[in-house]
Design a protein around this motif. Structure first.
Motif, PDB file in Angstrom:
ATOM      1  N   LYS A 293       0.849  -1.178   0.000  1.00 18.16           N
ATOM      2  CA  LYS A 293       0.000   0.000   0.000  1.00 18.16           C
ATOM      3  C   LYS A 293       0.890   1.235   0.000  1.00 18.16           C
ATOM      4  O   LYS A 293       2.019   1.197   0.488  1.00 18.16           O
ATOM      5  CB  LYS A 293      -0.911   0.044   1.234  1.00 18.16           C
TER       6      LYS A 293
ATOM      7  N   ASP B  76      -3.215   1.217   6.189  1.00 19.65           N
ATOM      8  CA  ASP B  76      -4.186   1.385   7.257  1.00 19.65           C
ATOM      9  C   ASP B  76      -4.770   0.028   7.642  1.00 19.65           C
ATOM     10  O   ASP B  76      -4.349  -1.020   7.136  1.00 19.65           O
ATOM     11  CB  ASP B  76      -5.276   2.367   6.869  1.00 19.65           C
ATOM     12  N   ILE B  77      -5.758   0.043   8.527  1.00 17.43           N
ATOM     13  CA  ILE B  77      -6.322  -1.203   9.043  1.00 17.43           C
ATOM     14  C   ILE B  77      -6.938  -2.049   7.936  1.00 17.43           C
ATOM     15  O   ILE B  77      -6.845  -3.287   7.960  1.00 17.43           O
ATOM     16  CB  ILE B  77      -7.347  -0.883  10.153  1.00 17.43           C
ATOM     17  N   ASP B  78      -7.565  -1.402   6.942  1.00 20.59           N
ATOM     18  CA  ASP B  78      -8.190  -2.161   5.860  1.00 20.59           C
ATOM     19  C   ASP B  78      -7.171  -3.027   5.125  1.00 20.59           C
ATOM     20  O   ASP B  78      -7.476  -4.151   4.710  1.00 20.59           O
ATOM     21  CB  ASP B  78      -8.880  -1.215   4.873  1.00 20.59           C
TER      22      ASP B  78
ATOM     23  N   GLN C 172      -2.312   2.402  14.252  1.00 20.34           N
ATOM     24  CA  GLN C 172      -3.343   1.397  14.519  1.00 20.34           C
ATOM     25  C   GLN C 172      -3.158   0.173  13.630  1.00 20.34           C
ATOM     26  O   GLN C 172      -3.360  -0.964  14.075  1.00 20.34           O
ATOM     27  CB  GLN C 172      -4.740   1.988  14.278  1.00 20.34           C
ATOM     28  N   ALA C 173      -2.759   0.408  12.360  1.00 12.47           N
ATOM     29  CA  ALA C 173      -2.532  -0.700  11.445  1.00 12.47           C
ATOM     30  C   ALA C 173      -1.326  -1.521  11.885  1.00 12.47           C
ATOM     31  O   ALA C 173      -1.348  -2.762  11.831  1.00 12.47           O
ATOM     32  CB  ALA C 173      -2.324  -0.168  10.027  1.00 12.47           C
TER      33      ALA C 173
ATOM     34  N   GLN D 253       3.934   4.564   4.231  1.00  7.66           N
ATOM     35  CA  GLN D 253       3.575   5.009   5.578  1.00  7.66           C
ATOM     36  C   GLN D 253       2.620   3.979   6.162  1.00  7.66           C
ATOM     37  O   GLN D 253       1.733   3.492   5.466  1.00  7.66           O
ATOM     38  CB  GLN D 253       2.885   6.378   5.551  1.00  7.66           C
ATOM     39  N   ILE D 254       2.807   3.667   7.432  1.00  4.46           N
ATOM     40  CA  ILE D 254       1.916   2.721   8.102  1.00  4.46           C
ATOM     41  C   ILE D 254       1.352   3.396   9.346  1.00  4.46           C
ATOM     42  O   ILE D 254       2.099   3.862  10.214  1.00  4.46           O
ATOM     43  CB  ILE D 254       2.658   1.419   8.496  1.00  4.46           C
ATOM     44  N   LYS D 255       0.038   3.457   9.416  1.00  2.84           N
ATOM     45  CA  LYS D 255      -0.609   4.091  10.553  1.00  2.84           C
ATOM     46  C   LYS D 255      -0.384   3.265  11.825  1.00  2.84           C
ATOM     47  O   LYS D 255      -0.320   2.037  11.752  1.00  2.84           O
ATOM     48  CB  LYS D 255      -2.104   4.254  10.290  1.00  2.84           C
TER      49      LYS D 255
ATOM     50  N   ARG E 230      -0.235   4.047   1.586  1.00  5.12           N
ATOM     51  CA  ARG E 230      -0.451   4.386   2.989  1.00  5.12           C
ATOM     52  C   ARG E 230      -1.161   3.212   3.650  1.00  5.12           C
ATOM     53  O   ARG E 230      -2.286   2.884   3.277  1.00  5.12           O
ATOM     54  CB  ARG E 230      -1.291   5.670   3.119  1.00  5.12           C
TER      55      ARG E 230
END
Length: 231
Positions: free
Chosen positions: A161, A165-167, A200-201, A196-198, A163
Motif C-alpha cells: 500500500k 491502514d487497518i483495511d 493502529q494498522a 507510511q503505516i498508521k 499508505r
C-alpha cells in the motif's frame, strides 16, 4: 475555458437551495458545460457549481434586477435534472477565453503498481536470502501483490500500500487464512509493506503475527535526496 471575475450573487435551486450574496468571485465556464464559482479562499473547492451535462444562457435582467444594478443573468440548467444555477452579475472586472486543448491527464508516480514492480526487482529489501516467486499471485478472493520465499524457503505473502491502514491489514489477513489452507504453500506468513503505516494498522498487524515494513520509494528508485536533508 472562459474565466470571468465579477461582482455577483449566486443562487442554486434543485434538490436544495443555496445562496451566495453579492461579492467578487471567479466564474469558470468549461468546455464540458460545467460552471464553477470560486472565491479567493477556501482552498481548491468551488463555493458552488453545476456539473455537466449543463447548458448556460446569458440573459438580459428583468426590471427588478436592473433596478438592483444587475448587468446580466446566467441561467445554468442541468440537462438530466431540475437543478439550476442562477448567477447575477453586477460588474464584470475581467472576461477572457482560453483554448487549453487536450489534457493528457494526471500521471501518478509512486502508486502501488510502481511499489510492486520495484519491490519485485529488489526483493532483498524484505531480507537477505529472499527470492521472488511471482507478482500478482491469484487466490480465490483476489491477487496477492507479491509471493516470495525467505532464506529458509518458507512462503511469504506481501501486501503493498502507499499508505497502510487497518483495511490493508484485514485484506492481507484474509489472504493468509486462505493460503494457509493450501498444503503446497503452508505455512505462509505475511508482510505488510507501505510508504507510511498508521500506528493502529501496525498494532493490528503485529498482533496477528504480520511483519510491517516501511518502504523508501525514492531510495528504491535510485533517487538521492541527501542534498535536501539537514542531517
Amino acid at each position: 475555458m472562459r474565466l470571468v471575475i465579477a461582482r455577483c450573487s449566486v443562487d442554486y435551486e434543485g434538490r436544495l437551495r443555496a445562496h451566495l450574496p453579492l461579492a467578487t468571485r471567479l466564474l469558470m465556464v468549461k468546455a464540458d458545460g460545467s460552471v464553477l464559482v470560486h472565491s479567493d479562499g477556501g482552498s481548491y473547492k468551488p463555493l458552488n457549481w453545476m456539473s455537466p451535462p449543463a447548458v448556460m444562457r446569458d440573459t438580459i435582467p428583468d426590471e427588478t434586477d436592473r433596478q438592483a444594478g444587475v448587468e446580466s443573468v446566467w441561467h445554468v440548467a442541468h440537462q438530466k435534472s431540475d437543478d439550476r444555477l442562477i448567477v447575477r452579475i453586477y460588474e464584470t472586472l475581467h472576461d477572457s477565453n482560453h483554448e487549453l486543448g487536450l489534457d493528457p491527464g494526471l500521471i501518478k508516480d509512486g502508486v502501488e503498481a510502481d511499489l510492486q514492480r520495484l519491490l519485485a526487482e529488489q526483493i532483498e529489501t524484505l531480507g537477505a536470502g529472499y527470492t521472488l516467486v511471482r507478482r500478482e499471485y491469484m487466490t480465490a478472493i483476489g491477487p496477492v501483490d507479491i509471493l516470495a520465499r525467505d532464506a529458509a524457503g518458507a512462503t511469504v505473502a506481501v501486501e503493498l500500500k502507499r499508505r497502510g491502514d487497518i483495511d490493508g491489514v484485514e485484506q492481507l489477513t484474509r489472504y493468509l487464512e486462505l493460503m494457509n489452507r493450501d498444503p503446497r504453500l503452508a505455512p505462509v506468513r505475511g508482510v505488510f509493506a507501505a510508504q507510511q503505516i498508521k500506528p493502529q494498522a501496525r498494532t493490528l498487524a503485529e498482533d496477528r503475527g504480520i511483519q510491517c515494513l516501511v518502504l523508501d520509494y525514492d531510495a528504491m528508485r535510485g533517487v538521492d535526496d541527501s542534498a535536501s536533508r539537514l542531517f
